[in-house]
Motif scaffolding. Structure first.
Motif, short mmCIF file in Angstrom:
data_model
loop_
_atom_site.label_atom_id
_atom_site.label_comp_id
_atom_site.label_asym_id
_atom_site.label_seq_id
_atom_site.Cartn_x
_atom_site.Cartn_y
_atom_site.Cartn_z
N GLY A 1 0.82 -1.20 0.00
CA GLY A 1 0.00 0.00 0.00
C GLY A 1 0.86 1.26 0.00
O GLY A 1 1.96 1.28 -0.55
N ASN A 2 0.36 2.30 0.61
CA ASN A 2 1.07 3.57 0.70
C ASN A 2 1.61 3.80 2.10
O ASN A 2 1.17 3.18 3.06
N ASN A 3 2.56 4.72 2.22
CA ASN A 3 3.12 5.12 3.51
C ASN A 3 3.65 3.93 4.31
O ASN A 3 3.49 3.88 5.54
N GLY A 4 4.27 2.98 3.61
CA GLY A 4 4.89 1.85 4.30
C GLY A 4 3.94 0.77 4.75
O GLY A 4 4.32 -0.10 5.55
N ARG A 5 2.70 0.77 4.23
CA ARG A 5 1.74 -0.27 4.61
C ARG A 5 1.84 -1.48 3.68
O ARG A 5 1.99 -1.33 2.47
N TYR A 6 1.71 -2.66 4.29
CA TYR A 6 1.66 -3.92 3.55
C TYR A 6 0.49 -4.73 4.08
O TYR A 6 0.32 -4.86 5.30
N TRP A 7 -0.29 -5.29 3.17
CA TRP A 7 -1.47 -6.07 3.53
C TRP A 7 -1.19 -7.55 3.26
O TRP A 7 -0.91 -7.93 2.12
N PHE A 8 -1.24 -8.36 4.30
CA PHE A 8 -0.94 -9.79 4.20
C PHE A 8 -2.26 -10.58 4.27
O PHE A 8 -2.95 -10.56 5.30
N LEU A 9 -2.60 -11.23 3.16
CA LEU A 9 -3.80 -12.05 3.11
C LEU A 9 -3.37 -13.51 3.29
O LEU A 9 -2.67 -14.08 2.45
N TYR A 10 -3.81 -14.11 4.38
CA TYR A 10 -3.37 -15.45 4.74
C TYR A 10 -4.17 -16.53 4.03
O TYR A 10 -5.21 -16.28 3.44
N GLY A 11 -3.64 -17.76 4.14
CA GLY A 11 -4.30 -18.90 3.52
C GLY A 11 -5.69 -19.15 4.07
O GLY A 11 -6.56 -19.66 3.36
N VAL B 1 -7.69 -7.41 -1.94
CA VAL B 1 -7.80 -6.01 -1.52
C VAL B 1 -6.90 -5.16 -2.41
O VAL B 1 -5.97 -5.65 -3.05
N ARG B 2 -7.20 -3.86 -2.42
CA ARG B 2 -6.36 -2.91 -3.15
C ARG B 2 -6.46 -1.55 -2.48
O ARG B 2 -7.56 -1.06 -2.21
N GLU B 3 -5.32 -0.93 -2.19
CA GLU B 3 -5.31 0.36 -1.53
C GLU B 3 -5.26 1.49 -2.57
O GLU B 3 -4.63 1.36 -3.62
N THR B 4 -5.93 2.61 -2.27
CA THR B 4 -5.93 3.77 -3.15
C THR B 4 -5.03 4.86 -2.58
O THR B 4 -4.65 4.83 -1.41
N LYS B 5 -4.71 5.84 -3.42
CA LYS B 5 -3.79 6.88 -3.00
C LYS B 5 -4.36 7.80 -1.94
O LYS B 5 -3.62 8.49 -1.23
N ASP B 6 -5.70 7.84 -1.80
CA ASP B 6 -6.32 8.72 -0.82
C ASP B 6 -6.59 8.01 0.51
O ASP B 6 -7.39 8.48 1.32
N LYS C 1 -7.78 4.85 1.17
CA LYS C 1 -8.91 3.91 1.27
C LYS C 1 -8.43 2.51 0.87
O LYS C 1 -7.47 2.35 0.13
N LEU C 2 -9.15 1.51 1.37
CA LEU C 2 -8.86 0.13 1.02
C LEU C 2 -10.12 -0.50 0.47
O LEU C 2 -11.15 -0.56 1.15
N TRP C 3 -10.04 -0.95 -0.79
CA TRP C 3 -11.16 -1.66 -1.38
C TRP C 3 -11.01 -3.15 -1.11
O TRP C 3 -9.93 -3.72 -1.28
N ILE C 4 -12.11 -3.77 -0.68
CA ILE C 4 -12.10 -5.19 -0.32
C ILE C 4 -13.18 -5.91 -1.11
O ILE C 4 -14.32 -5.44 -1.18
N VAL C 5 -12.83 -7.01 -1.73
CA VAL C 5 -13.82 -7.86 -2.37
C VAL C 5 -13.79 -9.21 -1.67
O VAL C 5 -12.73 -9.78 -1.43
N TYR C 6 -14.98 -9.67 -1.30
CA TYR C 6 -15.12 -10.96 -0.62
C TYR C 6 -15.39 -12.05 -1.65
O TYR C 6 -15.78 -11.77 -2.79
N GLN C 7 -15.19 -13.27 -1.24
CA GLN C 7 -15.38 -14.39 -2.17
C GLN C 7 -16.81 -14.47 -2.70
O GLN C 7 -17.02 -14.97 -3.81
#
Length: 281
Positions: free
Chosen positions: A158-168, A200-205, A207-213
């Motif tokens: 993501g931005n500003n040093g953020r990382y999103w870890f999606l587990y198994g 998931v996907r982070e935006t520059k403003d 926000k985090l967009w999340i789509v569920y299964q």
């Protein structure tokens, strides 16, 4: 460095099965879409890379651009680092514990401090850009960040040093490299607490967009720590649990796809979905 758009040689396409072909076409379509939003005054140089000019294998499963400007190609036979002129190929070396686990590379993800996660057919390993060595003990690495030691499906920078870890198990953790903080995302839809996150996907403003299964969509405000938008529009068009991927373009629209179900375009402004199903049979 000039912008480079890479095309895999057509001679290799006959080796790919139909499912992989569908994925590649959708992925390339999204890249072309993202390029099309730039001004007409900009020019792009197209290059064709294949085994004739140094690529270790024509089947590319993963692409990544590292912070130091290199392009990485994960192939069926080795990991390739491209500097715009030539390739350096990393392969498994027998009896050398700091080489790749396996030559077949399935996915590549950016990590803090210039490191890279490489998933091979024999499991993940962590690449250290300073030593150019690989470490197969990915659980130890995750624990060093304060994250659970468990299999990983995806890592999104993501931005500003953020990382999103999606587990198994489809739990989502945020790691902040800025303040070395770990946080579990716990905003699952109240109407279906068992729903699992697909991507998931982070935006520059911020926000985090999340789509569920199940196709449910959420927009999460990272700084306010709350859900600001939700939609079941895509969910109404599909059934079952689908491992969607997600891309947010410069207009703020969402592109969602899975190679079996095709490609969908979601407009948050009016909540509409355009069904862009493509059949390549």
């Amino acid at each position: 460095m000039n912008r480079i758009f890479m095309l895999i040689g057509a001679r290799s396409f006959h080796k790919l099965n139909q499912d992989l072909m569908r994925f590649i076409v959708i992925w390339v379509s999204l890249l072309i879409l993202s390029l099309s939003v730039f001004g007409q005054s900009e020019y792009y140089h197209f290059s064709k890379l294949n085994t004739y000019n140094g690529l270790s294998h024509n089947q590319v499963n993963a692409l990544l651009k590292s912070p130091d400007g290199f392009l990485w190609f994960g192939t069926m036979s080795g990991l390739n680092r491209y500097d715009g002129y030539s390739f350096k190929v990393y392969r498994r070396k027998p009896n050398e514990s700091t080489s790749l686990n396996d030559n077949s590379i399935l996915s590549l993800f950016a990590l803090p401090n210039g490191k890279m996660w490489a998933t091979t057919s024999d499991g993940p390993c962590i690449y250290n850009s300073e030593t150019e060595k690989f470490d197969a003990d990915y659980n130890k690495y995750l624990q060093s960040l304060g994250l659970p030691a468990a299999p990983i499906n995806n890592i999104i920078k993501g931005n500003n040093g953020r990382y999103w870890f999606l587990y198994g198990n489809l739990d989502l953790f945020m790691y902040s490299d800025k303040d070395k903080r770990v946080k579990l995302f716990d905003h699952n839809p109240v109407f279906n607490p068992d729903s699992k996150i697909a991507s998931v996907r982070e935006t520059k403003d911020g926000k985090l967009w999340i789509v569920y299964q199940n196709g449910f969509l959420q927009e999460y405000d990272i700084h306010a720590n709350k859900i600001t938008f939700a939609s079941a529009a895509l969910q109404k068009l599909t059934t079952g649990n689908i491992p969607y991927s997600i891309f947010v373009d410069r207009d703020g629209d969402l592109w969602l796809w899975y190679y079996i179900n095709g490609l969908f375009l979601f407009h948050p402004r009016d909540g509409s979905v355009v069904d862009r199903f493509i059949d390549f049979v």
